[in-house]
Design a protein around this motif. Structure first.
Motif, PDB file in Angstrom:
ATOM      1  N   HIS A  17       0.821  -1.217   0.000  1.00  0.00           N
ATOM      2  CA  HIS A  17       0.000   0.000   0.000  1.00  0.00           C
ATOM      3  C   HIS A  17       0.851   1.261   0.000  1.00  0.00           C
ATOM      4  N   ARG A  18       0.597   2.122  -0.957  1.00  0.00           N
ATOM      5  CA  ARG A  18       1.196   3.456  -1.012  1.00  0.00           C
ATOM      6  C   ARG A  18       0.089   4.433  -0.676  1.00  0.00           C
ATOM      7  N   VAL A  19       0.417   5.514  -0.023  1.00  0.00           N
ATOM      8  CA  VAL A  19      -0.619   6.434   0.432  1.00  0.00           C
ATOM      9  C   VAL A  19      -0.902   7.513  -0.597  1.00  0.00           C
ATOM     10  N   GLY A  20      -2.129   8.019  -0.559  1.00  0.00           N
ATOM     11  CA  GLY A  20      -2.511   9.185  -1.334  1.00  0.00           C
ATOM     12  C   GLY A  20      -2.287  10.436  -0.498  1.00  0.00           C
ATOM     13  N   PRO A  21      -2.533  11.596  -1.091  1.00  0.00           N
ATOM     14  CA  PRO A  21      -2.271  12.851  -0.382  1.00  0.00           C
ATOM     15  C   PRO A  21      -3.017  12.998   0.944  1.00  0.00           C
ATOM     16  N   ARG A  22      -4.287  12.703   0.973  1.00  0.00           N
ATOM     17  CA  ARG A  22      -5.047  12.888   2.216  1.00  0.00           C
ATOM     18  C   ARG A  22      -4.614  11.891   3.287  1.00  0.00           C
ATOM     19  N   GLU A  23      -4.283  10.675   2.886  1.00  0.00           N
ATOM     20  CA  GLU A  23      -3.788   9.698   3.841  1.00  0.00           C
ATOM     21  C   GLU A  23      -2.416  10.116   4.376  1.00  0.00           C
ATOM     22  N   ALA A  24      -1.573  10.696   3.520  1.00  0.00           N
ATOM     23  CA  ALA A  24      -0.272  11.204   3.974  1.00  0.00           C
ATOM     24  C   ALA A  24      -0.471  12.313   5.003  1.00  0.00           C
ATOM     25  N   ALA A  25      -1.419  13.194   4.746  1.00  0.00           N
ATOM     26  CA  ALA A  25      -1.711  14.264   5.707  1.00  0.00           C
ATOM     27  C   ALA A  25      -2.173  13.689   7.037  1.00  0.00           C
ATOM     28  N   ALA A  26      -2.958  12.625   6.993  1.00  0.00           N
ATOM     29  CA  ALA A  26      -3.428  11.980   8.224  1.00  0.00           C
ATOM     30  C   ALA A  26      -2.268  11.325   8.971  1.00  0.00           C
ATOM     31  N   VAL A  27      -1.321  10.742   8.248  1.00  0.00           N
ATOM     32  CA  VAL A  27      -0.130  10.155   8.880  1.00  0.00           C
ATOM     33  C   VAL A  27       0.631  11.247   9.627  1.00  0.00           C
ATOM     34  N   GLN A  28       0.808  12.379   8.976  1.00  0.00           N
ATOM     35  CA  GLN A  28       1.519  13.497   9.612  1.00  0.00           C
ATOM     36  C   GLN A  28       0.764  13.992  10.842  1.00  0.00           C
ATOM     37  N   GLU A  29      -0.533  14.133  10.715  1.00  0.00           N
ATOM     38  CA  GLU A  29      -1.350  14.616  11.828  1.00  0.00           C
ATOM     39  C   GLU A  29      -1.288  13.670  13.026  1.00  0.00           C
ATOM     40  N   ALA A  30      -1.142  12.372  12.755  1.00  0.00           N
ATOM     41  CA  ALA A  30      -1.079  11.369  13.821  1.00  0.00           C
ATOM     42  C   ALA A  30       0.331  11.198  14.392  1.00  0.00           C
ATOM     43  N   GLY A  31       1.285  12.015  13.950  1.00  0.00           N
ATOM     44  CA  GLY A  31       2.632  11.951  14.493  1.00  0.00           C
ATOM     45  C   GLY A  31       3.661  11.291  13.611  1.00  0.00           C
ATOM     46  N   GLY A  32       3.247  10.856  12.426  1.00  0.00           N
ATOM     47  CA  GLY A  32       4.192  10.268  11.483  1.00  0.00           C
ATOM     48  C   GLY A  32       5.008  11.345  10.801  1.00  0.00           C
ATOM     49  N   LEU A  33       5.958  10.918  10.009  1.00  0.00           N
ATOM     50  CA  LEU A  33       6.913  11.819   9.395  1.00  0.00           C
ATOM     51  C   LEU A  33       6.760  11.829   7.879  1.00  0.00           C
ATOM     52  N   LEU A  34       6.571  13.008   7.321  1.00  0.00           N
ATOM     53  CA  LEU A  34       6.620  13.188   5.871  1.00  0.00           C
ATOM     54  C   LEU A  34       8.040  13.640   5.546  1.00  0.00           C
ATOM     55  N   VAL A  35       8.656  12.980   4.573  1.00  0.00           N
ATOM     56  CA  VAL A  35      10.042  13.278   4.217  1.00  0.00           C
ATOM     57  C   VAL A  35      10.102  13.652   2.743  1.00  0.00           C
ATOM     58  N   ASP A  36      10.443  14.903   2.482  1.00  0.00           N
ATOM     59  CA  ASP A  36      10.531  15.449   1.127  1.00  0.00           C
ATOM     60  C   ASP A  36      11.954  15.256   0.624  1.00  0.00           C
ATOM     61  N   ALA A 107       7.655   2.429   6.554  1.00  0.00           N
ATOM     62  CA  ALA A 107       7.956   3.398   5.498  1.00  0.00           C
ATOM     63  C   ALA A 107       7.168   3.058   4.237  1.00  0.00           C
ATOM     64  N   THR A 108       6.670   4.086   3.597  1.00  0.00           N
ATOM     65  CA  THR A 108       5.984   3.968   2.314  1.00  0.00           C
ATOM     66  C   THR A 108       6.217   5.268   1.556  1.00  0.00           C
ATOM     67  N   ASP A 109       5.516   5.461   0.465  1.00  0.00           N
ATOM     68  CA  ASP A 109       5.672   6.721  -0.262  1.00  0.00           C
ATOM     69  C   ASP A 109       4.326   7.247  -0.714  1.00  0.00           C
ATOM     70  N   LEU A 110       4.350   8.504  -1.132  1.00  0.00           N
ATOM     71  CA  LEU A 110       3.154   9.195  -1.598  1.00  0.00           C
ATOM     72  C   LEU A 110       2.974   8.947  -3.089  1.00  0.00           C
ATOM     73  N   ALA A 111       1.936   8.222  -3.445  1.00  0.00           N
ATOM     74  CA  ALA A 111       1.621   7.974  -4.855  1.00  0.00           C
ATOM     75  C   ALA A 111       1.360   9.312  -5.546  1.00  0.00           C
ATOM     76  N   GLY A 112       2.077   9.576  -6.600  1.00  0.00           N
ATOM     77  CA  GLY A 112       1.924  10.839  -7.320  1.00  0.00           C
ATOM     78  C   GLY A 112       2.791  11.962  -6.784  1.00  0.00           C
ATOM     79  N   GLY A 113       3.455  11.723  -5.671  1.00  0.00           N
ATOM     80  CA  GLY A 113       4.418  12.675  -5.127  1.00  0.00           C
ATOM     81  C   GLY A 113       3.854  14.032  -4.756  1.00  0.00           C
ATOM     82  N   PHE A 114       4.760  14.999  -4.700  1.00  0.00           N
ATOM     83  CA  PHE A 114       4.384  16.358  -4.329  1.00  0.00           C
ATOM     84  C   PHE A 114       3.313  16.915  -5.265  1.00  0.00           C
ATOM     85  N   GLN A 115       3.380  16.549  -6.523  1.00  0.00           N
ATOM     86  CA  GLN A 115       2.396  17.070  -7.475  1.00  0.00           C
ATOM     87  C   GLN A 115       0.994  16.585  -7.128  1.00  0.00           C
ATOM     88  N   ALA A 116       0.864  15.366  -6.620  1.00  0.00           N
ATOM     89  CA  ALA A 116      -0.444  14.865  -6.184  1.00  0.00           C
ATOM     90  C   ALA A 116      -0.914  15.619  -4.945  1.00  0.00           C
TER      91      ALA A 116
END
Length: 126
Positions: A17-36, A107-116
């Motif tokens: 499973h790779r996350v979409g933008p809203r799921e990535a935002a939820a990971v960050q909100e729950a204390g996870g780390l977004l790494v650009d 660890a996973t990644d954001l499907a579609g990246g920053f553009q998504a």
């Protein structure tokens, strides 16, 4: 299929499973780390995700290894949820798999990246 396309396909199969933008935002909100991992020119051109840790790709493993001497303060433990973000979601798949091999099993990644992320209308900073 090219060798790099095969490598990417294998990485994505292993990641699952790779996350979409809203799921990535939820990971960050729950204390996870977004790494650009985008390089400076892309960040300057398109902006950044507020609160994301910026680590260019060539330093990623050293900065995210919780056992390493050069780790970022945010890299606290192997169970940390990490979402790797590149520009369009290709390099981030390979990078996320590399983090998994270091023991960061969530660890996973954001499907579609920053553009998504930007296309989803989520926050972007300067």
């Amino acid at each position: 299929m090219s060798a790099v396309d095969e490598l990417l396909a294998r990485a994505r199969r292993e990641l699952g499973h790779r996350v979409g933008p809203r799921e990535a935002a939820a990971v960050q909100e729950a204390g996870g780390l977004l790494v650009d991992i985008r390089y400076a020119e892309l960040r300057e051109r398109d902006g950044t995700i507020p609160g994301a840790l910026i680590v260019e790709r060539n330093e990623l493993e050293w900065r995210l290894d919780p056992t390493g001497d050069h780790r970022a303060p945010e890299a606290t433990h192997h169970a940390l949820p990490v979402v790797v973000i590149c520009n369009e979601g290709y390099a981030s798949s390979l990078a996320a798999l590399s983090l998994r091999h270091l023991g960061l099993h969530r660890a996973t990644d954001l499907a579609g990246g920053f553009q998504a992320w930007r296309g989803a209308g989520l926050g972007v900073g300067g």
